[in-house]
Design a protein around this motif. Structure first.
Motif, PDB file in Angstrom:
ATOM      1  N   ILE A   1       4.554   2.214  -4.443  1.00 48.53           N
ATOM      2  CA  ILE A   1       3.677   1.289  -3.721  1.00 48.53           C
ATOM      3  C   ILE A   1       2.739   2.040  -2.777  1.00 48.53           C
ATOM      4  O   ILE A   1       1.537   1.743  -2.690  1.00 48.53           O
ATOM      5  N   GLY A   2       3.289   3.035  -2.053  1.00 51.88           N
ATOM      6  CA  GLY A   2       2.465   3.798  -1.099  1.00 51.88           C
ATOM      7  C   GLY A   2       1.517   4.745  -1.791  1.00 51.88           C
ATOM      8  O   GLY A   2       0.412   5.002  -1.318  1.00 51.88           O
ATOM      9  N   GLY A   3       1.992   5.291  -2.892  1.00 48.53           N
ATOM     10  CA  GLY A   3       1.154   6.097  -3.761  1.00 48.53           C
ATOM     11  C   GLY A   3       0.446   7.258  -3.099  1.00 48.53           C
ATOM     12  O   GLY A   3       1.043   8.064  -2.396  1.00 48.53           O
ATOM     13  N   ARG A   4      -0.881   7.323  -3.324  1.00 46.91           N
ATOM     14  CA  ARG A   4      -1.676   8.467  -2.900  1.00 46.91           C
ATOM     15  C   ARG A   4      -2.284   8.329  -1.502  1.00 46.91           C
ATOM     16  O   ARG A   4      -3.052   9.192  -1.072  1.00 46.91           O
ATOM     17  N   LYS A   5      -1.959   7.273  -0.809  1.00 43.82           N
ATOM     18  CA  LYS A   5      -2.505   7.098   0.543  1.00 43.82           C
ATOM     19  C   LYS A   5      -2.100   8.289   1.418  1.00 43.82           C
ATOM     20  O   LYS A   5      -0.920   8.612   1.560  1.00 43.82           O
ATOM     21  N   GLU A   6      -3.083   8.965   2.002  1.00 42.75           N
ATOM     22  CA  GLU A   6      -2.806  10.139   2.824  1.00 42.75           C
ATOM     23  C   GLU A   6      -2.261   9.716   4.193  1.00 42.75           C
ATOM     24  O   GLU A   6      -2.791   8.809   4.830  1.00 42.75           O
TER      25      GLU A   6
ATOM     26  N   LYS B   1      -1.646  -3.951   7.653  1.00 43.85           N
ATOM     27  CA  LYS B   1      -3.004  -3.525   7.332  1.00 43.85           C
ATOM     28  C   LYS B   1      -3.028  -2.187   6.601  1.00 43.85           C
ATOM     29  O   LYS B   1      -3.780  -2.006   5.641  1.00 43.85           O
ATOM     30  N   GLN B   2      -2.224  -1.229   7.069  1.00 42.67           N
ATOM     31  CA  GLN B   2      -2.238   0.094   6.442  1.00 42.67           C
ATOM     32  C   GLN B   2      -1.473   0.128   5.116  1.00 42.67           C
ATOM     33  O   GLN B   2      -1.761   0.948   4.247  1.00 42.67           O
ATOM     34  N   PHE B   3      -0.481  -0.779   4.972  1.00 43.98           N
ATOM     35  CA  PHE B   3       0.304  -0.833   3.731  1.00 43.98           C
ATOM     36  C   PHE B   3       0.404  -2.290   3.278  1.00 43.98           C
ATOM     37  O   PHE B   3       1.490  -2.888   3.266  1.00 43.98           O
ATOM     38  N   PRO B   4      -0.717  -2.890   2.885  1.00 43.24           N
ATOM     39  CA  PRO B   4      -0.744  -4.333   2.589  1.00 43.24           C
ATOM     40  C   PRO B   4       0.180  -4.753   1.446  1.00 43.24           C
ATOM     41  O   PRO B   4       0.653  -5.888   1.423  1.00 43.24           O
ATOM     42  N   LEU B   5       0.464  -3.845   0.516  1.00 42.28           N
ATOM     43  CA  LEU B   5       1.341  -4.192  -0.595  1.00 42.28           C
ATOM     44  C   LEU B   5       2.799  -4.348  -0.164  1.00 42.28           C
ATOM     45  O   LEU B   5       3.620  -4.894  -0.905  1.00 42.28           O
TER      46      LEU B   5
ATOM     47  N   ARG C   1       0.835  17.991   9.434  1.00 43.43           N
ATOM     48  CA  ARG C   1       0.331  18.189   8.086  1.00 43.43           C
ATOM     49  C   ARG C   1       0.006  16.828   7.457  1.00 43.43           C
ATOM     50  O   ARG C   1       0.384  15.787   7.986  1.00 43.43           O
ATOM     51  N   THR C   2      -0.662  16.841   6.328  1.00 43.62           N
ATOM     52  CA  THR C   2      -1.019  15.613   5.622  1.00 43.62           C
ATOM     53  C   THR C   2      -0.444  15.658   4.213  1.00 43.62           C
ATOM     54  O   THR C   2      -0.516  16.691   3.539  1.00 43.62           O
ATOM     55  N   LEU C   3       0.138  14.518   3.817  1.00 44.36           N
ATOM     56  CA  LEU C   3       0.691  14.385   2.476  1.00 44.36           C
ATOM     57  C   LEU C   3       0.373  12.997   1.928  1.00 44.36           C
ATOM     58  O   LEU C   3       0.236  12.045   2.705  1.00 44.36           O
TER      59      LEU C   3
END
Length: 315
Positions: free
Chosen positions: A52-57, A123-127, A78-80
Protein backbone atom coordinates in the motif's frame (compact mmCIF):
# COMPACT_ATOMS: atom_id res chain seq x y z
CA UNK A 1 16.74 2.91 38.00
CA UNK A 2 14.56 5.80 39.12
CA UNK A 3 12.99 5.93 42.58
CA UNK A 4 9.37 4.92 43.05
CA UNK A 5 7.85 2.83 40.27
CA UNK A 6 4.15 2.65 39.41
CA UNK A 7 2.20 0.70 36.81
CA UNK A 8 0.09 2.78 34.45
CA UNK A 9 -3.57 1.80 35.05
CA UNK A 10 -5.32 -0.26 32.36
CA UNK A 11 -9.04 0.05 31.63
CA UNK A 12 -11.16 -1.89 29.14
CA UNK A 13 -13.92 -0.65 26.82
CA UNK A 14 -13.88 2.93 28.08
CA UNK A 15 -16.67 5.04 26.60
CA UNK A 16 -16.24 8.56 25.26
CA UNK A 17 -18.34 9.93 28.13
CA UNK A 18 -16.37 8.03 30.78
CA UNK A 19 -13.04 9.21 29.37
CA UNK A 20 -14.01 12.85 28.90
CA UNK A 21 -15.87 13.34 32.19
CA UNK A 22 -13.97 11.17 34.64
CA UNK A 23 -10.55 10.09 33.33
CA UNK A 24 -9.31 12.94 31.15
CA UNK A 25 -9.54 15.61 33.91
CA UNK A 26 -7.13 13.58 36.08
CA UNK A 27 -4.28 14.38 33.62
CA UNK A 28 -2.53 11.04 34.15
CA UNK A 29 -1.39 8.34 31.71
CA UNK A 30 -3.81 5.52 31.05
CA UNK A 31 -3.79 2.38 28.91
CA UNK A 32 -7.10 1.78 27.14
CA UNK A 33 -8.01 -1.70 25.94
CA UNK A 34 -10.84 -2.86 23.71
CA UNK A 35 -11.14 0.39 21.74
CA UNK A 36 -12.53 0.03 18.20
CA UNK A 37 -9.55 0.91 16.01
CA UNK A 38 -10.87 -0.56 12.77
CA UNK A 39 -9.17 -3.30 10.77
CA UNK A 40 -5.61 -1.93 11.05
CA UNK A 41 -4.56 -4.30 13.86
CA UNK A 42 -5.11 -7.31 11.61
CA UNK A 43 -4.46 -5.82 8.15
CA UNK A 44 -1.25 -3.86 8.69
CA UNK A 45 1.21 -6.69 8.05
CA UNK A 46 4.64 -6.09 6.55
CA UNK A 47 3.45 -7.30 3.13
CA UNK A 48 0.27 -5.20 3.19
CA UNK A 49 2.00 -1.98 4.28
CA UNK A 50 4.81 -2.52 1.76
CA UNK A 51 2.27 -2.88 -1.02
CA UNK A 52 0.00 0.00 0.00
CA UNK A 53 2.80 2.44 0.91
CA UNK A 54 4.81 1.42 -2.09
CA UNK A 55 7.30 3.88 -3.55
CA UNK A 56 6.33 6.92 -1.49
CA UNK A 57 9.60 8.42 -0.25
CA UNK A 58 9.88 8.89 3.53
CA UNK A 59 12.60 10.51 5.63
CA UNK A 60 13.84 8.20 8.39
CA UNK A 61 16.30 8.01 11.28
CA UNK A 62 19.01 5.38 10.91
CA UNK A 63 21.15 4.43 13.92
CA UNK A 64 23.97 1.96 14.46
CA UNK A 65 22.87 1.52 18.08
CA UNK A 66 19.50 0.75 19.63
CA UNK A 67 19.51 3.70 22.05
CA UNK A 68 18.80 6.83 20.03
CA UNK A 69 20.00 10.17 21.40
CA UNK A 70 18.47 13.32 19.92
CA UNK A 71 20.83 15.58 21.89
CA UNK A 72 24.08 14.11 20.52
CA UNK A 73 22.38 13.03 17.26
CA UNK A 74 23.82 9.50 17.19
CA UNK A 75 21.86 8.76 14.02
CA UNK A 76 21.67 9.94 10.43
CA UNK A 77 18.73 10.96 8.29
CA UNK A 78 18.14 8.97 5.15
CA UNK A 79 15.33 8.52 2.62
CA UNK A 80 13.74 5.26 1.56
CA UNK A 81 10.61 4.20 -0.30
CA UNK A 82 7.96 3.42 2.33
CA UNK A 83 7.67 -0.22 1.25
CA UNK A 84 11.43 -0.73 1.51
CA UNK A 85 11.50 0.90 4.96
CA UNK A 86 8.83 -1.45 6.31
CA UNK A 87 10.69 -4.48 5.01
CA UNK A 88 14.03 -3.38 6.43
CA UNK A 89 12.61 -2.32 9.80
CA UNK A 90 11.10 -5.79 10.24
CA UNK A 91 14.49 -7.46 9.71
CA UNK A 92 17.06 -8.26 12.38
CA UNK A 93 19.92 -8.29 9.84
CA UNK A 94 20.02 -6.39 6.57
CA UNK A 95 21.48 -7.33 3.20
CA UNK A 96 21.10 -3.70 2.17
CA UNK A 97 22.04 -1.01 4.69
CA UNK A 98 23.42 2.51 5.18
CA UNK A 99 25.71 2.03 8.22
CA UNK A 100 25.77 -1.59 9.34
CA UNK A 101 23.90 -4.84 8.80
CA UNK A 102 22.16 -4.54 12.18
CA UNK A 103 21.28 -0.84 11.97
CA UNK A 104 17.97 0.37 13.42
CA UNK A 105 15.25 2.32 11.61
CA UNK A 106 12.73 4.80 12.93
CA UNK A 107 10.02 6.61 10.99
CA UNK A 108 8.22 9.64 12.36
CA UNK A 109 6.00 10.64 9.46
CA UNK A 110 5.96 14.28 8.32
CA UNK A 111 3.65 16.59 6.42
CA UNK A 112 4.13 17.10 2.69
CA UNK A 113 6.15 20.23 3.46
CA UNK A 114 7.37 19.77 7.08
CA UNK A 115 8.00 23.50 7.40
CA UNK A 116 4.31 24.32 7.10
CA UNK A 117 2.29 21.07 6.99
CA UNK A 118 1.52 18.83 9.96
CA UNK A 119 1.59 15.06 9.65
CA UNK A 120 -1.77 13.42 9.03
CA UNK A 121 -1.80 9.76 8.08
CA UNK A 122 -5.13 10.31 6.32
CA UNK A 123 -3.48 12.76 3.90
CA UNK A 124 0.01 11.29 3.51
CA UNK A 125 -1.24 7.67 3.31
CA UNK A 126 -4.83 7.97 2.02
CA UNK A 127 -5.07 4.28 1.10
CA UNK A 128 -4.68 3.41 4.78
CA UNK A 129 -7.27 5.90 6.05
CA UNK A 130 -10.15 3.43 5.85
CA UNK A 131 -8.27 0.87 7.97
CA UNK A 132 -7.93 2.90 11.16
CA UNK A 133 -10.40 4.62 13.45
CA UNK A 134 -9.20 7.32 15.82
CA UNK A 135 -10.81 7.16 19.28
CA UNK A 136 -13.37 9.98 19.66
CA UNK A 137 -11.85 11.30 22.87
CA UNK A 138 -11.53 14.93 21.77
CA UNK A 139 -13.46 17.40 19.65
CA UNK A 140 -12.71 17.33 15.92
CA UNK A 141 -11.69 21.01 15.93
CA UNK A 142 -9.01 20.20 18.53
CA UNK A 143 -7.25 17.72 16.22
CA UNK A 144 -3.65 18.64 15.44
CA UNK A 145 -1.87 15.71 13.79
CA UNK A 146 -1.72 11.96 13.31
CA UNK A 147 1.81 10.60 13.11
CA UNK A 148 2.87 7.27 11.62
CA UNK A 149 5.61 5.58 13.69
CA UNK A 150 7.52 2.51 12.58
CA UNK A 151 10.39 1.10 14.63
CA UNK A 152 12.94 -1.67 14.35
CA UNK A 153 12.92 -4.27 17.14
CA UNK A 154 14.96 -3.13 20.13
CA UNK A 155 14.89 0.56 19.22
CA UNK A 156 14.71 2.94 22.18
CA UNK A 157 13.67 6.58 21.74
CA UNK A 158 14.96 9.37 23.94
CA UNK A 159 12.92 10.65 26.89
CA UNK A 160 11.01 13.80 25.95
CA UNK A 161 7.75 15.65 26.46
CA UNK A 162 5.18 17.01 24.00
CA UNK A 163 3.09 20.13 24.55
CA UNK A 164 -0.15 18.55 23.32
CA UNK A 165 -2.19 15.63 24.58
CA UNK A 166 -1.87 12.48 22.52
CA UNK A 167 -3.03 8.92 22.11
CA UNK A 168 -0.36 6.39 21.18
CA UNK A 169 -2.19 3.69 19.21
CA UNK A 170 -0.18 0.47 19.14
CA UNK A 171 -1.35 -1.08 15.88
CA UNK A 172 1.07 -4.02 15.66
CA UNK A 173 3.97 -5.27 17.75
CA UNK A 174 4.86 -4.58 21.37
CA UNK A 175 6.29 -1.55 23.12
CA UNK A 176 7.37 -0.76 26.66
CA UNK A 177 6.81 2.83 27.72
CA UNK A 178 8.37 4.54 30.74
CA UNK A 179 6.86 7.86 31.79
CA UNK A 180 7.76 10.58 34.28
CA UNK A 181 5.54 13.23 35.78
CA UNK A 182 5.99 16.90 34.78
CA UNK A 183 6.42 17.57 38.50
CA UNK A 184 9.69 15.59 38.39
CA UNK A 185 11.27 17.63 35.59
CA UNK A 186 13.99 18.86 37.97
CA UNK A 187 15.35 15.29 38.26
CA UNK A 188 15.56 14.51 34.54
CA UNK A 189 18.53 16.65 33.45
CA UNK A 190 16.74 18.43 30.65
CA UNK A 191 18.17 19.85 27.47
CA UNK A 192 15.22 21.64 25.89
CA UNK A 193 12.32 19.17 25.74
CA UNK A 194 14.59 16.13 26.12
CA UNK A 195 16.32 14.32 28.99
CA UNK A 196 20.05 13.67 28.91
CA UNK A 197 19.48 10.35 30.70
CA UNK A 198 19.32 7.80 27.89
CA UNK A 199 19.35 4.55 29.82
CA UNK A 200 16.30 4.83 32.07
CA UNK A 201 16.63 1.20 33.22
CA UNK A 202 20.25 1.42 34.33
CA UNK A 203 21.12 5.13 34.61
CA UNK A 204 24.57 6.45 35.45
CA UNK A 205 23.74 7.79 38.92
CA UNK A 206 27.27 9.07 39.40
CA UNK A 207 26.61 11.43 36.48
CA UNK A 208 22.87 11.90 37.12
CA UNK A 209 22.37 11.47 40.89
CA UNK A 210 19.03 13.30 41.06
CA UNK A 211 17.48 10.88 38.57
CA UNK A 212 16.94 8.40 41.39
CA UNK A 213 14.30 10.76 42.81
CA UNK A 214 12.13 10.71 39.69
CA UNK A 215 8.92 8.70 39.99
CA UNK A 216 8.65 6.15 37.20
CA UNK A 217 5.40 5.04 35.55
CA UNK A 218 5.58 2.03 33.25
CA UNK A 219 3.35 0.05 30.90
CA UNK A 220 3.57 -2.54 28.14
CA UNK A 221 1.57 -2.07 24.96
CA UNK A 222 0.39 -4.87 22.69
CA UNK A 223 -1.46 -4.64 19.40
CA UNK A 224 -4.77 -2.84 19.91
CA UNK A 225 -3.74 -0.99 23.08
CA UNK A 226 -4.01 2.80 23.27
CA UNK A 227 -1.89 4.85 25.67
CA UNK A 228 -3.14 8.28 26.71
CA UNK A 229 -0.12 10.55 27.26
CA UNK A 230 -1.13 13.91 28.74
CA UNK A 231 0.79 16.98 27.57
CA UNK A 232 4.08 17.60 29.43
CA UNK A 233 4.43 13.99 30.64
CA UNK A 234 7.91 12.70 29.77
CA UNK A 235 8.01 9.38 27.95
CA UNK A 236 10.65 6.91 26.82
CA UNK A 237 9.58 4.27 24.29
CA UNK A 238 11.23 0.88 23.72
CA UNK A 239 10.11 -1.27 20.78
CA UNK A 240 10.30 -4.83 22.05
CA UNK A 241 9.59 -6.11 18.54
CA UNK A 242 8.98 -4.64 15.11
CA UNK A 243 5.90 -2.51 15.39
CA UNK A 244 3.66 0.08 13.83
CA UNK A 245 2.00 2.84 15.82
CA UNK A 246 0.05 6.02 15.24
CA UNK A 247 0.13 9.04 17.54
CA UNK A 248 -2.93 11.27 17.48
CA UNK A 249 -2.23 14.74 18.91
CA UNK A 250 -4.83 17.33 19.83
CA UNK A 251 -4.85 20.80 21.36
CA UNK A 252 -5.67 20.72 25.05
CA UNK A 253 -5.34 24.51 25.29
CA UNK A 254 -7.02 27.18 23.13
CA UNK A 255 -5.37 27.39 19.69
CA UNK A 256 -3.96 30.87 20.32
CA UNK A 257 -1.74 29.45 23.10
CA UNK A 258 0.36 27.46 20.64
CA UNK A 259 3.17 28.57 18.34
CA UNK A 260 1.58 28.92 14.90
CA UNK A 261 4.83 27.84 13.21
CA UNK A 262 4.91 24.53 15.10
CA UNK A 263 4.22 21.60 12.75
CA UNK A 264 5.57 18.92 15.14
CA UNK A 265 3.62 19.76 18.29
CA UNK A 266 6.74 20.13 20.42
CA UNK A 267 7.32 23.88 20.66
CA UNK A 268 6.49 25.34 24.04
CA UNK A 269 3.35 27.50 24.29
CA UNK A 270 4.05 31.08 23.28
CA UNK A 271 3.55 32.43 26.81
CA UNK A 272 6.07 29.90 28.17
CA UNK A 273 8.58 30.89 25.48
CA UNK A 274 8.16 34.58 26.30
CA UNK A 275 8.62 33.86 30.01
CA UNK A 276 11.83 31.93 29.28
CA UNK A 277 13.19 34.86 27.26
CA UNK A 278 12.39 37.26 30.10
CA UNK A 279 14.15 34.92 32.56
CA UNK A 280 17.24 34.83 30.34
CA UNK A 281 17.35 38.62 30.39
CA UNK A 282 16.95 38.62 34.19
CA UNK A 283 19.84 36.20 34.55
CA UNK A 284 22.06 38.39 32.38
CA UNK A 285 21.18 41.31 34.63
CA UNK A 286 22.03 39.29 37.75
CA UNK A 287 25.42 38.49 36.22
CA UNK A 288 26.34 42.17 36.74
CA UNK A 289 26.43 41.54 40.52
CA UNK A 290 29.30 40.05 42.53
CA UNK A 291 28.95 36.29 43.16
CA UNK A 292 27.72 36.62 46.75
CA UNK A 293 24.94 39.04 45.77
CA UNK A 294 24.11 37.16 42.57
CA UNK A 295 23.62 33.95 44.56
CA UNK A 296 21.43 35.68 47.17
CA UNK A 297 19.11 37.40 44.69
CA UNK A 298 18.91 34.32 42.47
CA UNK A 299 17.64 32.34 45.47
CA UNK A 300 15.10 35.05 46.17
CA UNK A 301 13.90 34.84 42.57
CA UNK A 302 13.51 31.07 42.83
CA UNK A 303 11.47 31.43 46.01
CA UNK A 304 9.32 34.07 44.35
CA UNK A 305 8.65 31.80 41.36
CA UNK A 306 7.79 28.90 43.64
CA UNK A 307 5.41 31.06 45.65
CA UNK A 308 3.65 32.63 42.65
CA UNK A 309 3.74 29.95 39.94
CA UNK A 310 3.97 26.48 41.49
CA UNK A 311 0.64 24.69 41.74
CA UNK A 312 -0.57 22.86 44.82
CA UNK A 313 -3.18 20.98 42.78
CA UNK A 314 -0.84 18.33 41.38
CA UNK A 315 1.06 15.48 42.98
Amino acid sequence: MAGQCFLVPRLESVSQEQFMEHLYPQRKPLVLEGIDLGTCTSKWTVDYLSQIGGRKEVKIHVAAVAQMDFISKNFVYRTLPFGKLVQRAAEEKHKEFFISEDEKYYLRSLGEDPRKDVADIRKQFPLLEGDIKFPKFFKEEQFFSSVFRISSPGLQLWTHYDVMDNLLIQVTGKKRVVLFSPRDAQYLYLSGTKSEVLNVDNPDLAKYPLFSKARRYECSLKAGDVLFIPALWFHNVISEEFGVGVNVFWKHLPSECYDKTDTYGNKDPTAASRAAQILDRALKTLAELPEEYRDFYARRMVLHIQDKAYSKNFE
